[in-house]
Structures are given as C-alpha cells and as structure tokens.
Design a protein around this motif. Sequence first.
Motif, PDB file in Angstrom:
ATOM      1  N   ALA A  46      42.063  43.573  31.308  1.00 13.38           N
ATOM      2  CA  ALA A  46      41.470  43.943  32.600  1.00 13.38           C
ATOM      3  C   ALA A  46      42.521  44.451  33.582  1.00 13.38           C
ATOM      4  O   ALA A  46      43.704  44.103  33.488  1.00 13.38           O
ATOM      5  CB  ALA A  46      40.745  42.732  33.196  1.00 13.38           C
ATOM      6  N   ASN A  47      42.074  45.255  34.535  1.00  9.90           N
ATOM      7  CA  ASN A  47      42.979  45.753  35.577  1.00  9.90           C
ATOM      8  C   ASN A  47      42.558  45.299  36.976  1.00  9.90           C
ATOM      9  O   ASN A  47      43.098  45.759  37.977  1.00  9.90           O
ATOM     10  CB  ASN A  47      43.072  47.279  35.530  1.00  9.90           C
ATOM     11  N   ASN A  48      41.579  44.368  37.047  1.00  5.70           N
ATOM     12  CA  ASN A  48      41.133  43.874  38.353  1.00  5.70           C
ATOM     13  C   ASN A  48      40.891  42.368  38.333  1.00  5.70           C
ATOM     14  O   ASN A  48      40.080  41.841  39.099  1.00  5.70           O
ATOM     15  CB  ASN A  48      39.849  44.586  38.782  1.00  5.70           C
ATOM     16  N   ASP A  49      41.592  41.657  37.451  1.00  4.24           N
ATOM     17  CA  ASP A  49      41.405  40.215  37.328  1.00  4.24           C
ATOM     18  C   ASP A  49      42.232  39.486  38.377  1.00  4.24           C
ATOM     19  O   ASP A  49      43.000  40.096  39.133  1.00  4.24           O
ATOM     20  CB  ASP A  49      41.781  39.760  35.917  1.00  4.24           C
ATOM     21  N   ALA A  50      42.095  38.166  38.386  1.00  2.16           N
ATOM     22  CA  ALA A  50      42.772  37.361  39.411  1.00  2.16           C
ATOM     23  C   ALA A  50      44.285  37.367  39.264  1.00  2.16           C
ATOM     24  O   ALA A  50      45.005  37.048  40.219  1.00  2.16           O
ATOM     25  CB  ALA A  50      42.254  35.926  39.356  1.00  2.16           C
ATOM     26  N   ALA A  51      44.787  37.728  38.094  1.00  2.00           N
ATOM     27  CA  ALA A  51      46.240  37.765  37.894  1.00  2.00           C
ATOM     28  C   ALA A  51      46.859  39.069  38.371  1.00  2.00           C
ATOM     29  O   ALA A  51      48.078  39.164  38.509  1.00  2.00           O
ATOM     30  CB  ALA A  51      46.565  37.557  36.411  1.00  2.00           C
TER      31      ALA A  51
END
Length: 458
Positions: A46-51
Amino acid sequence: MISLRYLLTGIGLLAGSLSLSAEPKVVFEHDASGAGFTFKRVPLPANNDAATEAKFVIVDGERDRNGGELAVLHDGKVPTGEDQPGANFFFRAGIDGGRISVDLGRSVSVKQINSYSWHAGTRGPQVYKVYGASGEGQGFEAAPRKGVSPESCGWKLIASVDTRPKDGDGGGQYAVAISDSKGEVLGDHRHLLFEISRTEDRDAFGNTFFSEIDVIDAKGPAPTSSVVPVGPKIVKEFTAAEGKYQFLLDVTAAPDLAEWAEKELKPVVIEWYPKLVTMLPSEGFTAPAKVTLKFRNDIGGLPASAGGGQINLNSTWFRKELKREALGSVVHEMVHIIQSYGRVRGGNRVPGWIVEGIPDYIRWFLYEPQTKGAEVTARNIDSVKYDASYRITGNFLNWVTANYGKDVVLKLNAAARRGEYTEQTWQTLTGKSVQELGEEWKKANAARLEKAGKTEAQ
C-alpha cells in the motif's frame, strides 16, 4: 503437483495459529519466480497506510550501506528486480539482524501488518517478531536494545514470523500478512517494534532484503497501491533424472514463447542439467535440485543471467535467437547454477575468465560443437589471449583438455568451487604455468591456421 507457494501459505497459517494461541494469524506466500508482489491472500503493497507517514528508527543493529535508507520500507514502492539493494532495507552483512521501531504518530486500530521482501537467495525469506505498544504505560521504553525483553518494558508480542523453507536457499518474493483470526483488530497501538533476525549464519549475507512494511488502520482509508499487478502467471513444472531435479519454467512475461519453451527448451534442460552435474562433481558438493527458468523484460541488453537457483532469460533477445544461440545460452547459464562458486566465503576469488570460460567450453565444445562458435580464426589470432573469457577461454580450455588430460576442467572447477583456485592450480594439473599453456595454445592455433592456408592455396 502442489505449488510450493500455496504449500508455504498453509504452513504459515498453521505456525501462526499454534504459536499465537489462535489470536493473530500469520499468512505468508512465496513465489520463487514472482514479480509485482501479486499474491492471492496478501494484498499489494500500500501507499496510503498508517506507516506511510510514520517515523522508522533503527533501535539496534546497523544499516548496510549498500542498501536503501529506512524510508524505502514505507514509501509504497517496491523493487522491479530480485537484486536491487538500493530499493530494499537490510542490516549490515555479518550481524544478526537488529531492531526497528515505528512511531505511527497516534494510536492506530491496527487491522493488519504486512511485510514484503525479494531476493534471489537466502536474503528473500523473513524472520522476525513484531511487538506493539500504546506508549502510555508506566515504565514504557520506546527503544529497547537487544538483550532487553520488550515485554518487560511495556511492549506486547503481536506475532512471530518465519518464512524460511525447509530446503534450498528460498529465493524469490515473500509477502506476509498478520491479522486477527476472528477478523478483529490486532490492538490499538502507537508504537511497533520489529525484532529482525537473519535467515542463516553460514556466511555474512543472511539479512533479509525488506522491500516494504505496511500497517493497515481499521479506521483509515481503504488501502491503495502504486504497484502494477502482474497478469495471470504462466508457469510449468517438470523434473529430470527421475524426479531428482525440479524445474519451474515461467513464461508469464513472454507467453508467445510458451510453445517454443515447451517443445525446444524443456527437453534440453531435462537432458543436459543432469549431464552437467555429472561433468562437474567435487567432494561433498550437491548441485542445486530446484531451478527456476524465468523469461523477463527488465534486464536490459543482457541475454541471460543466473544466480540463486534462478536463470533469467531476456524475452526480447530470445525471440531473435530461437534458431541460433537461445538453447546454447541456457546450457551456459545452467553451468553457472552448478558451479556454485559463491557458496564458499573467504576462499580465493575465482577470476571472471574462468567463471565464464568453463560454461562456454561446455557449451561450444560439448553441447553444440557442430556450430564452431568458439573457433580461433585468422581474423582474431593476433589478439587472442587465454584469459579473454567466454568463447576464447572456452577454446583454450578445450585445447588444454585435449593435450593435458580430460579431467583438467573437472579439477579446475572443483578447486574454484572450494575456494582454493590459484595460478599454481595449473602447474599442479598440467606441469606448466597458465602463461606457458597460453603461449603454447596460441602457437598451436597459428600453426593450424598456417597449414590450413597452405592447403587452400594448393
């Protein structure tokens, strides 16, 4: 035949369930010839996760300077090839992993933790423990170093991960998904701690090439990805020597070559891989039993390459060479797989001209001698040198074999594989230095060409 990839997934589920009392579950998938991190049970990176906006810090250990910075672990990007150090984070060679803390910046209802890695050899699998913490309890230590149990200073173990296969180096793409077995959240955490271990200690190069780490927020936006998914895989499995050797033939990147690969390439691999193993034995050595042949569109102008139990084939080049050099080039690369010179760490370095000369000797003088593809001619006689590599060195090795013993290449290879090759090896095997042999070989070729010229003149 059951796919290794899906067999490993099942093992991951079982191991995760047993070790974590049926709370979190660990699913992992492995694809030896993977591309694009496209799996059935683990989502794309993913490119919009919490990390994505989190703060990653090395708590213990040291980054390998040949690799990427910590930022590559949460930028939503992944490598496009199996050996791209700068696109991966890994700990310094020679140390046993380390610890990485992740500050998410706020309390997150963690639904899933995903990790991705890719390497052709032992740096592909993943071995780690991940802990979570709110950071609010008394006695919480945000950066516990090795030797300090995280659970003694405010951390809670979330999951243990170990994707190493039972056999082989385990090269390829790996994807791990940690979630709750009941579909609930793993916990509300602001902090995560990854305690990462190396995959092996036989040499200094067991630290995993981590490509991405994602933290999915149950209350956050639906994950999106910038990774382009790969289409349906086209992979054939076959064996040789009554099942002793196993092969994966991946034509996903070149479906138009599937028929040629099945009819022309596969029979050559089945016949010649066992032959090559027999040609190049040495005491205590066992040739790789699992080999992947993969057509690729991302290796530039290189016709083919080999490493970590995988042979990479340039789709564009092969389309042009199907009736000329395609099959011979695969024989050359299979020899590289069997040479396995990289297994010995700390031994003498094997000169590149020997590394490439032995495969070309076998290719041009044993596999396809009728093509005369490694001849010394009147055009190049003045410039040829025994250490010119590839075809010319292949010609030299053929001459030495014919004049100084049929086992010269076998013994030369064995010495190289053990890390014991030196120039003295030539003196031991033939009674002459390699320079003396080179001069003798060149004179023999000049005399042959002179004689042929006189015959033509007559």
